[in-house]
Write a protein that holds these residues in place. Structure first.
Motif, PDB file in Angstrom:
ATOM      1  N   ILE A  16       0.852  -1.176   0.000  1.00  0.00           N
ATOM      2  CA  ILE A  16       0.000   0.000   0.000  1.00  0.00           C
ATOM      3  C   ILE A  16       0.892   1.232   0.000  1.00  0.00           C
ATOM      4  CG2 ILE A  16      -0.133   0.007   2.512  1.00  0.00           C
ATOM      5  CD1 ILE A  16      -2.929   1.123   2.288  1.00  0.00           C
ATOM      6  N   CYS A  34      -4.440   2.721  -3.525  1.00  0.00           N
ATOM      7  CA  CYS A  34      -4.502   1.282  -3.770  1.00  0.00           C
ATOM      8  C   CYS A  34      -5.278   1.024  -5.054  1.00  0.00           C
ATOM      9  CB  CYS A  34      -5.206   0.560  -2.615  1.00  0.00           C
ATOM     10  SG  CYS A  34      -4.118   0.080  -1.241  1.00  0.00           S
ATOM     11  N   CYS A  72      -5.706  -2.423   2.593  1.00  0.00           N
ATOM     12  CA  CYS A  72      -5.927  -1.099   2.017  1.00  0.00           C
ATOM     13  C   CYS A  72      -7.011  -0.326   2.759  1.00  0.00           C
ATOM     14  CB  CYS A  72      -6.340  -1.221   0.552  1.00  0.00           C
ATOM     15  SG  CYS A  72      -5.009  -1.676  -0.572  1.00  0.00           S
TER      16      CYS A  72
END
Length: 297
Positions: A14, A81, A97
């Motif tokens: 991420i 993301c 995420c």
């Protein structure tokens, strides 16, 4: 959105150009605290995206989704993301995420090639976030989540999923494609505005276990080779294959974590979307059970 790296060098993929831009600090802080608590064994590493890939023309991947922090800034700066359209009103992504995020903090755009081009794709608000119940309890291998959209995305074919319990699409050596807007350089951070793609070889469970002792072959799959890999900013995005004689794409993985990016002997780890155990255990929460019924899984 960087997390502590005190535990080990394997990290979630991420990232956000918004971090570098100094934007949406409050929201990123929310993600960081929640993800740190739930994914301590695989904390996030410095920002990076698709390594060894190439830019793609507009309209190449209409099923691709970008997750954005909600706001008025440039979408390129707010993307953190990736995801994929699983049903007209559902986007599938990685749990790390969105763990701890509120729906009102998020939005997603489906079918956009160049993030800054606001006239491309379908922008949607998020009405609910469904995180896999086992991931929510700290079992990191179950890195999958679903965003419920405020209205359907029409005119776009969602991704196909492998039949639960099969492994025909993850035969070692087979080539799959990974796409995203993640960093493209492990030395000098660069987040592209245009989506990129790279073909990566599937790696055997035995080889992956040698690289990652905590790797779970029941719900994970590895892919990548030195110089070709997903990276930060690509988390939640799809790994997929196109099959001869079949329409659309078959998504086999969700970008999850890895040791560095495109390093020798350190392939990327993906949540395997054909895992029977992944889908069976989704029913362990009320939201997950309802979602599974909606998807016919």
């Amino acid at each position: 959105m960087q997390l502590s790296t005190a535990h080990r060098t394997t990290t979630r993929r991420i990232a956000s150009a918004a971090v570098a831009a100094g934007a949406v600090v409050g929201l990123l802080g929310t993600f960081t605290a929640a993800a740190d608590a739930a994914t301590g064994a695989h904390p996030t590493r410095p920002n990076h995206p698709i390594i060894g890939g190439t830019e793609k023309p507009v309209g190449s991947y209409p099923f691709m989704a970008a997750l954005l922090t909600k706001g008025r800034g440039n979408p390129h700066d707010r993307q953190f993301c990736g995801g994929s359209l699983l049903a007209p009103d559902i986007v599938m992504t990685a749990a790390h995420c969105v763990i701890g995020a509120q729906p009102k903090q998020l939005e997603t755009v489906v079918g956009r090639t160049v993030l800054s081009k606001k006239n491309q794709g379908h922008l949607r608000n998020v009405t609910d976030v469904v995180v896999h119940p086992r991931y929510a309890r700290g079992q990191e291998a179950y890195d999958i989540a679903f965003l419920m959209l405020d209205k359907p995305v029409t005119g776009t074919a969602p991704v196909n999923l492998p039949t639960a319990g099969t492994d025909a699409l993850i035969r070692p050596g087979a080539k799959a494609t990974v796409i995203g807007w993640g960093n493209t350089d492990t030395e000098v951070t660069h987040y592209p505005d245009r989506i990129r793609a790279v073909d990566v070889p599937i790696v055997s469970h035995i080889e992956c276990k040698a690289s990652y002792p905590d790797y779970d072959k029941k719900v994970n799959v590895c892919a990548g080779v030195e110089g070709k890999d997903s990276c930060q900013g690509d988390s939640g995005g799809p790994m997929f294959r196109k099959l001869p004689g079949r329409r659309g794409v078959y998504q086999t993985g969700i970008v999850s974590y890895g040791d560095g990016c495109a390093a020798q002997g350190a392939p990327g780890v993906y949540t395997y979307t054909g895992s029977a155990k992944l889908w069976d255990t989704l029913s362990e929460s009320a939201k997950g059970k309802k979602l599974k019924q909606l998807l016919g899984r």
